[in-house]
Scaffold this motif. Structure first.
Motif, PDB file in Angstrom:
ATOM      1  N   ALA A  53       0.852  -1.178   0.000  1.00 22.18           N
ATOM      2  CA  ALA A  53       0.000   0.000   0.000  1.00 22.18           C
ATOM      3  C   ALA A  53       0.889   1.229   0.000  1.00 22.18           C
ATOM      4  CB  ALA A  53      -0.896   0.004   1.235  1.00 22.18           C
ATOM      5  N   THR A  54       1.007   1.874  -1.140  1.00 15.57           N
ATOM      6  CA  THR A  54       1.956   2.988  -1.230  1.00 15.57           C
ATOM      7  C   THR A  54       1.599   4.116  -0.264  1.00 15.57           C
ATOM      8  OG1 THR A  54       0.730   3.962  -3.091  1.00 15.57           O
ATOM      9  CG2 THR A  54       2.506   2.418  -3.625  1.00 15.57           C
ATOM     10  N   ILE A  83      -5.501   7.404  -1.342  1.00 11.04           N
ATOM     11  CA  ILE A  83      -5.487   8.560  -2.228  1.00 11.04           C
ATOM     12  C   ILE A  83      -4.091   8.811  -2.793  1.00 11.04           C
ATOM     13  CG2 ILE A  83      -7.395   9.618  -0.962  1.00 11.04           C
ATOM     14  CD1 ILE A  83      -5.269  11.530   0.283  1.00 11.04           C
ATOM     15  N   ALA A  84      -4.052   9.720  -3.769  1.00 13.04           N
ATOM     16  CA  ALA A  84      -2.812  10.176  -4.392  1.00 13.04           C
ATOM     17  C   ALA A  84      -2.127   9.034  -5.145  1.00 13.04           C
ATOM     18  CB  ALA A  84      -1.887  10.809  -3.356  1.00 13.04           C
ATOM     19  N   THR A  85      -0.927   9.298  -5.653  1.00 13.97           N
ATOM     20  CA  THR A  85      -0.168   8.302  -6.412  1.00 13.97           C
ATOM     21  C   THR A  85       1.223   8.214  -5.808  1.00 13.97           C
ATOM     22  OG1 THR A  85       0.437   9.998  -8.046  1.00 13.97           O
ATOM     23  CG2 THR A  85      -1.478   8.613  -8.553  1.00 13.97           C
ATOM     24  N   TYR A  96      -9.789   3.199 -12.846  1.00 14.42           N
ATOM     25  CA  TYR A  96      -8.673   3.444 -11.933  1.00 14.42           C
ATOM     26  C   TYR A  96      -8.598   4.934 -11.657  1.00 14.42           C
ATOM     27  CZ  TYR A  96      -4.163   3.525  -9.747  1.00 14.42           C
ATOM     28  OH  TYR A  96      -3.154   3.724  -8.839  1.00 14.42           O
ATOM     29  N   GLU A  97      -8.561   5.300 -10.378  1.00 11.10           N
ATOM     30  CA  GLU A  97      -8.749   6.716 -10.051  1.00 11.10           C
ATOM     31  C   GLU A  97      -7.476   7.536 -10.109  1.00 11.10           C
ATOM     32  OE1 GLU A  97      -8.656   7.443  -5.321  1.00 11.10           O
ATOM     33  OE2 GLU A  97     -10.378   6.314  -6.032  1.00 11.10           O
ATOM     34  N   ALA A  98      -6.275   6.926 -10.034  1.00 13.74           N
ATOM     35  CA  ALA A  98      -5.016   7.677 -10.063  1.00 13.74           C
ATOM     36  C   ALA A  98      -5.136   8.905  -9.154  1.00 13.74           C
ATOM     37  CB  ALA A  98      -4.642   8.031 -11.490  1.00 13.74           C
ATOM     38  N   ARG A 123      -6.203  15.043  -0.478  1.00 10.63           N
ATOM     39  CA  ARG A 123      -5.703  14.850  -1.837  1.00 10.63           C
ATOM     40  C   ARG A 123      -4.852  16.037  -2.279  1.00 10.63           C
ATOM     41  NH1 ARG A 123      -8.380  10.436  -4.277  1.00 10.63           N
ATOM     42  NH2 ARG A 123     -10.445   9.968  -3.418  1.00 10.63           N
ATOM     43  N   THR A 124      -5.289  17.240  -1.967  1.00 12.59           N
ATOM     44  CA  THR A 124      -4.522  18.422  -2.356  1.00 12.59           C
ATOM     45  C   THR A 124      -3.131  18.384  -1.739  1.00 12.59           C
ATOM     46  OG1 THR A 124      -6.538  19.759  -2.584  1.00 12.59           O
ATOM     47  CG2 THR A 124      -4.463  20.946  -2.309  1.00 12.59           C
ATOM     48  N   LEU A 125      -3.065  18.050  -0.471  1.00 15.71           N
ATOM     49  CA  LEU A 125      -1.762  18.006   0.211  1.00 15.71           C
ATOM     50  C   LEU A 125      -0.889  16.877  -0.322  1.00 15.71           C
ATOM     51  CD1 LEU A 125      -2.851  18.664   3.926  1.00 15.71           C
ATOM     52  CD2 LEU A 125      -2.049  20.311   2.225  1.00 15.71           C
ATOM     53  N   ASP A 126      -1.470  15.703  -0.472  1.00 15.73           N
ATOM     54  CA  ASP A 126      -0.673  14.570  -0.943  1.00 15.73           C
ATOM     55  C   ASP A 126      -0.223  14.773  -2.386  1.00 15.73           C
ATOM     56  OD1 ASP A 126      -1.171  13.478   1.528  1.00 15.73           O
ATOM     57  OD2 ASP A 126      -1.775  11.520   0.767  1.00 15.73           O
TER      58      ASP A 126
END
Length: 466
Positions: free
Chosen positions: A266-267, A316-318, A369-371, A395-398
């Protein structure tokens, strides 16, 4: 006793096989077959597990377990009984598992297609199977298969029956594979070629001692040492190797490939600290881990957030971008650097399908896939709006952090324009700073502040006291 057990309980196992010793009569349902035990009758170590269970009337059944990379070895000590059995469950009720019993080779083989991400990710994976082969050292006197209670057309399990004397040991070797039953048998032949439980346990213990021995601590109490090395053991369980003698099944294109692969990391959970720990304690694994992410990109179109074993759209995020950037900055070279930039660049610059019309709620079924969910709005507004995209503040922060990571990868391949763009975007975290409260806070698409507790992932925002 599960052959492919997942330590991350909230994700669920996949492609599993279950074994359970019984006496007197066959009991197939989990409630009917369960046996009581005391923790005082357990031994738990990285290389060995044992437990004595009460089968009634003063008749204990003892099970011992050790393992290799793809296989397990079990010893069952039975009381005297004309109907001592080992149940092999290919699948849970209502899951279309399959078993075969070979009375000439004393093998039970099978598979199941069960996986939690079947309901979470965009991939259907019609060829996914968790295959197994179970071999017995002692010939069984009788064996058979059984259907589920709810659907008699599905043979989801089997059993091997023995006539045992008091204290007789029945040994079973279990090979697993995500490629085929034949590959499960090859894995077993390569990893447990002989009937020698103690030798397998000893080899596993030596392997764990080498890994855990890469850190030595001083001045700790016995309890502190136990806590430390237990935590280190857990940290080094994942990611999971999906390679089987030079090949691997990919859950991103549903086919088998030559090469090395990893899954189950889990990244979002590991990019902050655990991956950094692995670069220090398991540097020999890092190139393979990064190349596996790049293979996932080639086979499925994106690097995954949390493969289990395919896309799950969880968290969230990538943050695969962070893992790639850290490997680049720390000088790891055993992966395709231009390919790494292509994969990271897509994360950073390409919104997911239908991004402007999806909320991307946590674990929302049936989505692409939400990326980087909300990237459509981030590029237009400089932040992800809470009234358009779930978990917008987090999400904005990550994404700001991942943009900084992507900029480092761009620099490593000489893409100056992308480095500049992503460096600017990495400062977008400032756009959700509320100067009045002194805290980060989600914003709506019209620029207004969302409620302080809106838009966060596994956390809430608090107002500062007056």
């Amino acid at each position: 006793f599960i052959g492919t057990h997942q330590a991350a309980l909230w994700m669920g196992d996949y492609g599993y096989v279950t074994l359970m010793p019984e006496i007197d009569s066959l009991r197939t349902s989990p409630d009917a077959r369960m046996l009581p035990f005391q923790h005082a009758d357990e031994i738990v170590a990285p290389d060995y597990y044992a437990v004595s269970m009460d089968a009634g009337q003063g008749r204990p059944i003892r099970t011992e377990l050790t393992a290799t990379m793809h296989c397990s070895y079990l010893r069952f000590t039975f009381p005297a009984n004309n109907s001592a059995m080992i149940l092999i469950e290919a699948a849970r009720p209502k899951v279309a598992g399959h078993v075969d019993v070979d009375v000439t080779t004393h093998e039970i083989t099978g598979y199941n297609p069960d996986r939690m991400d079947a309901d979470l990710g965009p991939l259907k994976l019609p060829h996914f199977r968790g295959y197994f082969v179970v071999q017995f050292r002692t010939p069984f006197t009788h064996a058979g298969s059984y259907p589920t209670k709810d659907d008699t057309s599905l043979a989801t399990g089997a059993f091997a029956q023995f006539r045992t004397t008091q204290g007789q040991v029945i040994e079973a070797r279990v090979g697993t594979s995500f490629i085929s039953v034949e590959q499960a048998r090859r894995n077993l032949g390569a990893e447990i070629p002989r009937w020698d439980f103690d030798a397998v346990s000893k080899a596993l213990g030596e392997s764990w001692n080498e890994k855990l021995g890469r850190i030595t601590i001083e001045g700790a109490t016995r309890d502190q040492r136990a806590m430390f090395y237990t935590g280190l053991y857990h940290a080094m369980l994942y990611p999971r190797s999906m390679s089987e003698q030079g090949h691997y099944y990919s859950a991103f294109d549903d086919t088998v490939h030559a090469g090395e692969s990893y899954t189950d990391y889990a990244t979002w959970d590991i990019f902050r600290a655990e991956f950094s720990l692995l670069t220090l304690l398991a540097p020999e694994r890092i190139d393979g881990m990064i190349q596996a992410l790049l293979q996932d990109y080639l086979e499925g179109g994106w690097m995954p957030k949390w493969p289990n074993p395919g896309y799950t759209n969880i968290m969230i995020a990538t943050h695969a971008d962070s893992l790639v950037a850290e490997a680049v900055k720390k000088g790891f070279t055993g992966f395709d650097r231009p390919l790494a930039w292509r994969a990271v660049r897509k994360d950073a610059l390409t919104p997911p399908d239908d991004d402007a019309h999806r909320a991307w709620a946590d674990r929302e079924p049936g989505t692409p896939y939400e990326a980087r969910a909300g990237l459509f709005y981030l590029r237009a507004l400089g932040y992800i709006p809470a009234d358009k995209t779930a978990e917008a503040a987090s999400r904005t922060l990550d994404d700001a952090y991942d943009d900084w990571c992507a900029a480092q990868v761009a620099a490593s391949v000489g893409d100056a324009s992308a480095f500049h763009l992503l460096t600017v975007r990495s400062r977008y975290y400032r756009n959700i700073f509320n100067g009045h409260s002194g805290l980060m806070q989600a914003r709506n698409s019209d620029g207004s502040w969302a409620p302080p507790d809106a838009g966060w992932t596994e956390g809430i925002q608090f107002r500062r006291s007056p």
